[in-house]
Design a protein around this motif. Structure first.
Motif, mmCIF file in Angstrom:
data_model
loop_
_atom_site.group_PDB
_atom_site.id
_atom_site.type_symbol
_atom_site.label_atom_id
_atom_site.label_comp_id
_atom_site.label_asym_id
_atom_site.label_seq_id
_atom_site.Cartn_x
_atom_site.Cartn_y
_atom_site.Cartn_z
ATOM 1 N N MET A 264 0.836 -1.201 0.000
ATOM 2 C CA MET A 264 0.000 0.000 0.000
ATOM 3 C C MET A 264 0.873 1.254 0.000
ATOM 4 O O MET A 264 1.870 1.318 0.710
ATOM 5 C CB MET A 264 -0.900 0.009 1.235
ATOM 6 C CG MET A 264 -2.008 -1.038 1.187
ATOM 7 S SD MET A 264 -3.250 -0.612 -0.057
ATOM 8 C CE MET A 264 -4.394 -1.987 0.182
ATOM 9 N N GLY A 265 0.453 2.239 -0.812
ATOM 10 C CA GLY A 265 1.202 3.482 -0.855
ATOM 11 C C GLY A 265 0.689 4.472 0.175
ATOM 12 O O GLY A 265 -0.042 4.129 1.108
ATOM 13 N N LYS A 266 1.039 5.703 -0.034
ATOM 14 C CA LYS A 266 0.624 6.766 0.879
ATOM 15 C C LYS A 266 -0.799 7.215 0.553
ATOM 16 O O LYS A 266 -1.161 7.399 -0.613
ATOM 17 C CB LYS A 266 1.590 7.945 0.746
ATOM 18 C CG LYS A 266 1.276 9.102 1.669
ATOM 19 C CD LYS A 266 2.245 10.251 1.438
ATOM 20 C CE LYS A 266 1.891 11.453 2.326
ATOM 21 N NZ LYS A 266 2.790 12.600 2.065
ATOM 22 N N ILE A 267 -1.619 7.420 1.585
ATOM 23 C CA ILE A 267 -2.989 7.886 1.397
ATOM 24 C C ILE A 267 -2.963 9.388 1.066
ATOM 25 O O ILE A 267 -2.353 10.175 1.783
ATOM 26 C CB ILE A 267 -3.840 7.646 2.658
ATOM 27 C CG1 ILE A 267 -3.946 6.152 2.956
ATOM 28 C CG2 ILE A 267 -5.232 8.250 2.497
ATOM 29 C CD1 ILE A 267 -4.601 5.837 4.278
ATOM 30 N N VAL A 268 -3.626 9.766 -0.028
ATOM 31 C CA VAL A 268 -3.647 11.174 -0.426
ATOM 32 C C VAL A 268 -5.052 11.789 -0.320
ATOM 33 O O VAL A 268 -5.194 13.013 -0.305
ATOM 34 C CB VAL A 268 -3.121 11.348 -1.869
ATOM 35 C CG1 VAL A 268 -1.650 10.977 -1.945
ATOM 36 C CG2 VAL A 268 -3.935 10.527 -2.861
ATOM 37 N N LYS A 269 -6.081 10.962 -0.230
ATOM 38 C CA LYS A 269 -7.436 11.482 -0.140
ATOM 39 C C LYS A 269 -8.351 10.466 0.511
ATOM 40 O O LYS A 269 -8.217 9.259 0.261
ATOM 41 C CB LYS A 269 -7.956 11.833 -1.545
ATOM 42 C CG LYS A 269 -9.240 12.651 -1.569
ATOM 43 C CD LYS A 269 -9.592 13.036 -3.005
ATOM 44 C CE LYS A 269 -10.844 13.915 -3.067
ATOM 45 N NZ LYS A 269 -11.176 14.268 -4.468
ATOM 46 N N GLN A 270 -9.288 10.943 1.344
ATOM 47 C CA GLN A 270 -10.234 10.068 2.022
ATOM 48 C C GLN A 270 -11.645 10.647 1.927
ATOM 49 O O GLN A 270 -11.826 11.855 2.045
ATOM 50 C CB GLN A 270 -9.865 9.907 3.502
ATOM 51 C CG GLN A 270 -8.504 9.280 3.730
ATOM 52 C CD GLN A 270 -8.185 9.131 5.212
ATOM 53 O OE1 GLN A 270 -7.921 8.030 5.685
ATOM 54 N NE2 GLN A 270 -8.179 10.228 5.939
ATOM 55 N N THR A 271 -12.615 9.770 1.719
ATOM 56 C CA THR A 271 -14.000 10.226 1.655
ATOM 57 C C THR A 271 -14.909 9.286 2.440
ATOM 58 O O THR A 271 -14.599 8.113 2.639
ATOM 59 C CB THR A 271 -14.533 10.281 0.201
ATOM 60 O OG1 THR A 271 -14.466 8.959 -0.371
ATOM 61 C CG2 THR A 271 -13.762 11.257 -0.644
ATOM 62 N N ALA A 272 -16.018 9.850 2.864
ATOM 63 C CA ALA A 272 -17.120 9.067 3.417
ATOM 64 C C ALA A 272 -18.310 9.309 2.507
ATOM 65 O O ALA A 272 -18.853 10.416 2.461
ATOM 66 C CB ALA A 272 -17.429 9.495 4.848
ATOM 67 N N GLY A 273 -18.690 8.297 1.727
ATOM 68 C CA GLY A 273 -19.836 8.406 0.836
ATOM 69 C C GLY A 273 -21.101 8.054 1.598
ATOM 70 O O GLY A 273 -21.172 6.982 2.211
ATOM 71 N N ILE A 274 -22.089 8.941 1.577
ATOM 72 C CA ILE A 274 -23.277 8.771 2.421
ATOM 73 C C ILE A 274 -24.538 8.770 1.564
ATOM 74 O O ILE A 274 -24.834 9.742 0.865
ATOM 75 C CB ILE A 274 -23.367 9.908 3.470
ATOM 76 C CG1 ILE A 274 -22.070 9.963 4.284
ATOM 77 C CG2 ILE A 274 -24.568 9.700 4.391
ATOM 78 C CD1 ILE A 274 -21.826 11.291 4.942
ATOM 79 N N ASP A 275 -25.263 7.658 1.624
ATOM 80 C CA ASP A 275 -26.573 7.578 0.994
ATOM 81 C C ASP A 275 -27.603 7.954 2.062
ATOM 82 O O ASP A 275 -27.772 7.248 3.051
ATOM 83 C CB ASP A 275 -26.840 6.164 0.463
ATOM 84 C CG ASP A 275 -28.155 6.076 -0.289
ATOM 85 O OD1 ASP A 275 -28.301 6.763 -1.306
ATOM 86 O OD2 ASP A 275 -29.042 5.316 0.158
ATOM 87 N N VAL A 276 -28.278 9.078 1.861
ATOM 88 C CA VAL A 276 -29.145 9.654 2.895
ATOM 89 C C VAL A 276 -30.587 9.196 2.697
ATOM 90 O O VAL A 276 -31.136 9.287 1.594
ATOM 91 C CB VAL A 276 -29.088 11.189 2.867
ATOM 92 C CG1 VAL A 276 -29.971 11.783 3.954
ATOM 93 C CG2 VAL A 276 -27.652 11.670 3.026
ATOM 94 N N ALA A 277 -31.200 8.712 3.758
ATOM 95 C CA ALA A 277 -32.623 8.398 3.769
ATOM 96 C C ALA A 277 -33.276 9.179 4.905
ATOM 97 O O ALA A 277 -32.591 9.877 5.665
ATOM 98 C CB ALA A 277 -32.835 6.898 3.946
ATOM 99 N N GLN A 278 -34.570 9.045 5.052
ATOM 100 C CA GLN A 278 -35.281 9.810 6.073
ATOM 101 C C GLN A 278 -34.803 9.471 7.479
ATOM 102 O O GLN A 278 -34.612 10.352 8.311
ATOM 103 C CB GLN A 278 -36.787 9.549 5.980
ATOM 104 C CG GLN A 278 -37.607 10.318 7.014
ATOM 105 C CD GLN A 278 -39.090 10.020 6.912
ATOM 106 O OE1 GLN A 278 -39.531 9.284 6.039
ATOM 107 N NE2 GLN A 278 -39.875 10.598 7.811
ATOM 108 N N LYS A 279 -34.559 8.168 7.729
ATOM 109 C CA LYS A 279 -34.251 7.739 9.084
ATOM 110 C C LYS A 279 -32.831 7.204 9.264
ATOM 111 O O LYS A 279 -32.413 6.954 10.393
ATOM 112 C CB LYS A 279 -35.251 6.664 9.530
ATOM 113 C CG LYS A 279 -36.676 7.179 9.635
ATOM 114 C CD LYS A 279 -37.622 6.097 10.130
ATOM 115 C CE LYS A 279 -39.044 6.634 10.260
ATOM 116 N NZ LYS A 279 -39.985 5.581 10.745
#
Length: 333
Positions: free
Chosen positions: A1-16
């Motif tokens: 594994m190389g160096k981490i350059v970017k991180q995300t949290a992908g969020i699928d939003v629902a009512q609850k």
């Protein structure tokens, strides 16, 4: 594994609930989606989500929280992130849908949507979301409430028309419907007064509205709706992005000689913003020489009046943005 350059949290939003996938990209451009979990869409869920993300990600690299603009259900979490100085990006649903088609997903679930959003955030350079101007936010709530009242009143007026067409109209039904009309009229009057008071309390907003209303056909209410729905064009960088946000961008399917779809507007953007441009465009092509010339040229070119009218709507919307940005007024000469 190389160096981490970017991180995300992908969020699928629902009512609850919030369905979350964590992703990261390394310096060799490889992408890894490495964690998945579901949280409640409330204050305790927000805190748990952020703590869980912090434990699993590299603290030396900022995490960007990416989500779709899902009605109003994403707003509380977006405000929570902004108030606590986390990086958040909100993406129009049509962009995520188009991106997901490129992934050729055979099964679409909440989890696969959150994975696609996380990957989209890793591959794209996204703007940081910030809380809207409080004045524009309140104006948005008021104008949307007024729009609901206008729609409800139209429905009741149609019911009255149908009742009058009956052989023997029910007088009590008519009285009740007329009373509802009067009630809705009084509510609309109250909302307009609230809008006027809010504008008077904010001289900067009042000056912007006064400049915008120099455009033919653009009244105070239209100017308020446009500013409220775009947050004063805060994150709009160019006219293409503005057209897409309003759903006035043209989509066309064409391939070789056998496939040639009819061009249409996408209608995938902000419905309230798109609706607000209809009457100003009709007025402009009737009374302003510049818009009359453009409209006439477009109709003579392809013969489709509605297509020409949509082009006028785009031009008026772009003109409003330029007047706001350049602090100028409309000069037909």
């Amino acid at each position: 594994m190389g160096k981490i350059v970017k991180q995300t949290a992908g969020i699928d939003v629902a009512q609850k609930e919030l369905v979350v996938t964590l992703g990261r990209i390394f310096d060799d451009f490889s992408i890894e989606l490495f964690a998945h979990k579901v949280f409640k869409n409330n204050d305790s869920g927000f805190i748990s989500l952020v703590e869980w993300t912090s434990k699993l990600t590299d603290n030396e690299v900022d995490v960007r929280y990416v989500m779709e603009a899902t009605g109003v259900y994403h707003q509380k979490f977006a405000y929570f992130l902004a108030e606590n100085n986390y990086q958040a990006s909100i993406v129009l649903p049509n962009k995520i849908s188009s991106y997901m088609r490129t992934l050729e997903l055979k099964t679409i679930t909440d989890k696969s949507c959150s994975q696609a959003i996380a990957q989209f955030g890793l591959e794209r350079k996204l703007d940081k979301w910030s809380k809207p101007n409080p004045t524009y936010k309140e104006l948005q709530q008021l104008t949307r409430e007024r729009d609901q009242i206008v729609q409800e009143r139209s429905i009741i007026k149609n019911q009255i028309h149908a009742e009058n067409a009956e052989a023997q109209p029910n007088e009590k039904s008519m009285e009740r419907m007329q009373a509802r009309i009067r009630f809705l009229n009084s509510q609309e009057k109250e909302i307009k007064e609230d809008i006027n008071c809010l504008i008077k309390e904010n001289p900067d907003v009042k000056r912007v509205i006064d400049r915008i209303t120099t455009i033919p056909g653009v009244g105070e209410l239209t100017a308020v709706i446009v500013l409220a729905e775009t947050n004063g064009f805060e994150l709009i960088r160019n006219k293409s992005q503005l057209s897409s946000y309003a759903g006035l961008d043209v989509k066309e399917k064409q391939s070789g000689t056998s496939v040639k779809g009819k061009p249409r507007i996408s209608k995938k953007g902000n419905r309230n913003l798109r609706k607000s441009m209809h009457l100003p465009a009709l007025t402009a092509v009737k009374w302003d020489d510049n818009f009359i010339a453009i409209y006439t040229r477009l109709v003579s070119k392809h013969g489709i009046k509605m297509k020409a009218l949509v082009a006028i709507q785009r031009k008026i919307l772009e003109l409003i943005k330029n007047i706001k940005k350049n602090e100028t007024i409309y000069d037909k000469d």
